[in-house]
Design a protein around this motif. Structure first.
Motif, PDB file in Angstrom:
ATOM      1  N   VAL A 163       0.343  12.712  -0.719  1.00  0.00           N
ATOM      2  CA  VAL A 163      -0.870  12.875  -1.520  1.00  0.00           C
ATOM      3  C   VAL A 163      -1.763  11.648  -1.387  1.00  0.00           C
ATOM      4  CG1 VAL A 163      -1.759  13.136  -3.868  1.00  0.00           C
ATOM      5  CG2 VAL A 163       0.235  14.440  -3.149  1.00  0.00           C
ATOM      6  N   GLU A 164      -1.176  10.480  -1.478  1.00  0.00           N
ATOM      7  CA  GLU A 164      -1.958   9.256  -1.341  1.00  0.00           C
ATOM      8  C   GLU A 164      -2.541   9.125   0.063  1.00  0.00           C
ATOM      9  OE1 GLU A 164       0.433   5.981  -2.570  1.00  0.00           O
ATOM     10  OE2 GLU A 164       0.560   6.635  -4.657  1.00  0.00           O
ATOM     11  N   PHE A 165      -1.804   9.603   1.044  1.00  0.00           N
ATOM     12  CA  PHE A 165      -2.306   9.538   2.424  1.00  0.00           C
ATOM     13  C   PHE A 165      -3.455  10.523   2.631  1.00  0.00           C
ATOM     14  CE2 PHE A 165      -2.205  11.225   6.775  1.00  0.00           C
ATOM     15  CZ  PHE A 165      -2.449  10.061   7.485  1.00  0.00           C
ATOM     16  N   VAL A 166      -3.281  11.761   2.164  1.00  0.00           N
ATOM     17  CA  VAL A 166      -4.299  12.789   2.363  1.00  0.00           C
ATOM     18  C   VAL A 166      -5.606  12.419   1.672  1.00  0.00           C
ATOM     19  CG1 VAL A 166      -4.922  15.178   1.829  1.00  0.00           C
ATOM     20  CG2 VAL A 166      -2.656  14.663   2.737  1.00  0.00           C
ATOM     21  N   PHE A 167      -5.507  11.859   0.454  1.00  0.00           N
ATOM     22  CA  PHE A 167      -6.705  11.565  -0.319  1.00  0.00           C
ATOM     23  C   PHE A 167      -7.102  10.085  -0.274  1.00  0.00           C
ATOM     24  CE2 PHE A 167      -4.961  15.432  -2.235  1.00  0.00           C
ATOM     25  CZ  PHE A 167      -6.084  16.233  -2.249  1.00  0.00           C
ATOM     26  N   ASN A 168      -6.426   9.316   0.585  1.00  0.00           N
ATOM     27  CA  ASN A 168      -6.752   7.897   0.743  1.00  0.00           C
ATOM     28  C   ASN A 168      -6.723   7.185  -0.610  1.00  0.00           C
ATOM     29  OD1 ASN A 168      -7.422   5.595   2.204  1.00  0.00           O
ATOM     30  ND2 ASN A 168      -9.626   5.928   1.993  1.00  0.00           N
ATOM     31  N   TRP A 169      -5.673   7.458  -1.380  1.00  0.00           N
ATOM     32  CA  TRP A 169      -5.521   6.878  -2.713  1.00  0.00           C
ATOM     33  C   TRP A 169      -4.562   5.684  -2.612  1.00  0.00           C
ATOM     34  CZ3 TRP A 169      -8.066   8.158  -7.134  1.00  0.00           C
ATOM     35  CH2 TRP A 169      -7.581   7.644  -8.340  1.00  0.00           C
ATOM     36  N   PRO A 170      -5.015   4.463  -2.876  1.00  0.00           N
ATOM     37  CA  PRO A 170      -4.180   3.261  -2.655  1.00  0.00           C
ATOM     38  C   PRO A 170      -3.162   3.028  -3.754  1.00  0.00           C
ATOM     39  CG  PRO A 170      -6.328   2.628  -3.519  1.00  0.00           C
ATOM     40  CD  PRO A 170      -6.369   4.127  -3.349  1.00  0.00           C
ATOM     41  N   GLY A 171      -2.097   3.806  -3.742  1.00  0.00           N
ATOM     42  CA  GLY A 171      -1.079   3.709  -4.777  1.00  0.00           C
ATOM     43  C   GLY A 171       0.174   3.005  -4.307  1.00  0.00           C
ATOM     44  N   LEU A 172       1.240   3.158  -5.090  1.00  0.00           N
ATOM     45  CA  LEU A 172       2.486   2.438  -4.829  1.00  0.00           C
ATOM     46  C   LEU A 172       3.297   3.071  -3.703  1.00  0.00           C
ATOM     47  CD1 LEU A 172       4.138   0.038  -5.977  1.00  0.00           C
ATOM     48  CD2 LEU A 172       5.365   1.695  -7.391  1.00  0.00           C
ATOM     49  N   SER A 173       3.235   4.386  -3.548  1.00  0.00           N
ATOM     50  CA  SER A 173       4.044   5.059  -2.539  1.00  0.00           C
ATOM     51  C   SER A 173       3.659   4.632  -1.122  1.00  0.00           C
ATOM     52  CB  SER A 173       3.904   6.574  -2.685  1.00  0.00           C
ATOM     53  OG  SER A 173       4.423   7.012  -3.914  1.00  0.00           O
ATOM     54  N   GLY A 174       2.346   4.582  -0.847  1.00  0.00           N
ATOM     55  CA  GLY A 174       1.902   4.127   0.461  1.00  0.00           C
ATOM     56  C   GLY A 174       2.271   2.682   0.720  1.00  0.00           C
ATOM     57  N   TYR A 175       2.228   1.886  -0.310  1.00  0.00           N
ATOM     58  CA  TYR A 175       2.629   0.478  -0.210  1.00  0.00           C
ATOM     59  C   TYR A 175       4.105   0.364   0.154  1.00  0.00           C
ATOM     60  CZ  TYR A 175       3.176  -4.410  -1.774  1.00  0.00           C
ATOM     61  OH  TYR A 175       3.436  -5.757  -1.851  1.00  0.00           O
TER      62      TYR A 175
END
Length: 319
Positions: free
Chosen positions: A260-272
């Protein structure tokens, strides 16, 4: 009740220690040298002297038990170390990104709970009807659809076709409150869809189970109004397994919103977390996993306390 809360708190602390210890040891058992990975450039091997100097700087030459004790002491004092990649404090990075992920999860949980519990309860009360079949089918379809497919579809519909919401990105609430809410709706809605399906199915199953119990038949035989039976006897008892599964799902989503963070370019904890694992950044990985573990355990502790408040028999049995 207080004894039950104290018991659950001790268990929660022990579980957090076990998880942090296991993650720390597993990361050190993975083949590869983080110092060498950081200094390597493609197919060009790193200079052995530079690797040795960097290992010394990172503290990787110390025995594993010493590294563990140093890390455990840092955790107890709120110091998670600094990133191997850029030297930034891990606590600062987590404190910056965690609220963004929690914002998506909490918003999605409110949406899913507000719709799923009434929907599942309605389907259970009208079990076997056409409405029940439609709700069950839609819940199964939503549950089996991958999150990246849902994300792509909502972007296509709401951002590309209707042009009423932005496709992705992030802006702080303090800078642009309206723009922040607009950017939040699509990722939160995407997460909410799968969670809504789980809550709906669990609510339906739980209400059906409660409706089949003897005390419900007794209440009906006494002539109590249907609304009163549902409100005072059915819903309250049916909420316990629903809240339990909601707590588990929310804990899982803290580290599971990567797509979800990848698709919507949302800089959250999971991508980190994904970037930290990819670069073998031990302080970042251990710090993020520890944070997720603590939140997961805290959520389950909170659910246990709420369940005990709804049904005091739980604290008597488990306390």
């Amino acid at each position: 009740m207080l004894r039950y809360i104290a018991y659950r708190s001790v268990v929660a602390i022990f579980l957090v220690w076990v998880v942090v210890t296991a993650v720390f040891l597993l990361l050190h058992l993975i083949p590869g040298d983080p110092a060498e990975l950081l200094l390597s450039q493609g197919s060009i091997a790193a200079d052995p002297a530079a690797v040795a100097a960097l290992r010394e700087q990172m503290g990787l030459n110390a025995p594993i038990w010493q590294q563990y004790l140093d890390h455990l002491g840092g955790v107890l004092t709120g110091d998670l170390g600094v990133s191997f990649r850029d030297g930034a404090p891990v606590v600062g990075q987590i404190a910056q990104r965690l609220p963004r992920t929690l914002e998506v999860i909490i918003t999605a949980s409110i949406i899913a709970t507000g719709i799923g519990i009434p929907l599942g309860s309605y389907a259970a009360i009208h079990a076997g009807s056409r409405t029940d079949s439609v709700i069950s089918f839609l819940a199964s379809a939503a549950l089996s659809t991958p999150v990246f497919v849902v994300g792509s579809v909502v972007i296509l519909i709401f951002a590309q076709k209707l042009k009423i919401l932005p496709a992705g990105g992030y802006v702080p609430f303090s800078e642009d409150p309206f723009g922040h809410i607009q950017l939040l709706l699509l990722p939160a809605g995407t997460v909410a869809l799968a969670l809504l399906a789980v809550i709906t199915r669990m609510s339906r199953a739980s209400v059906l189970e409660v409706l089949a119990r003897d005390y419900i038949r007794t209440a009906r035989a006494k002539g109590l109004p249907r609304r009163r039976i549902l409100k005072r006897h059915v819903v309250r008892n049916a909420l316990i397994p629903v809240l339990t599964i909601l707590g588990l799902e929310m804990g899982t989503l803290i580290g599971g919103t990567v797509l979800v963070e990848f698709v919507f370019n949302w800089p959250g904890l999971s991508g980190y977390l994904v970037n930290a694992v990819d670069s073998r950044d031990y302080p970042e990985v251990v710090g993020i996993v520890m944070t997720i573990s603590i939140l997961f355990v805290f959520l389950n502790l909170l659910v246990d306390v709420i369940n005990a408040a709804l049904d005091p028999r739980i604290s008597l049995v488990r306390g």
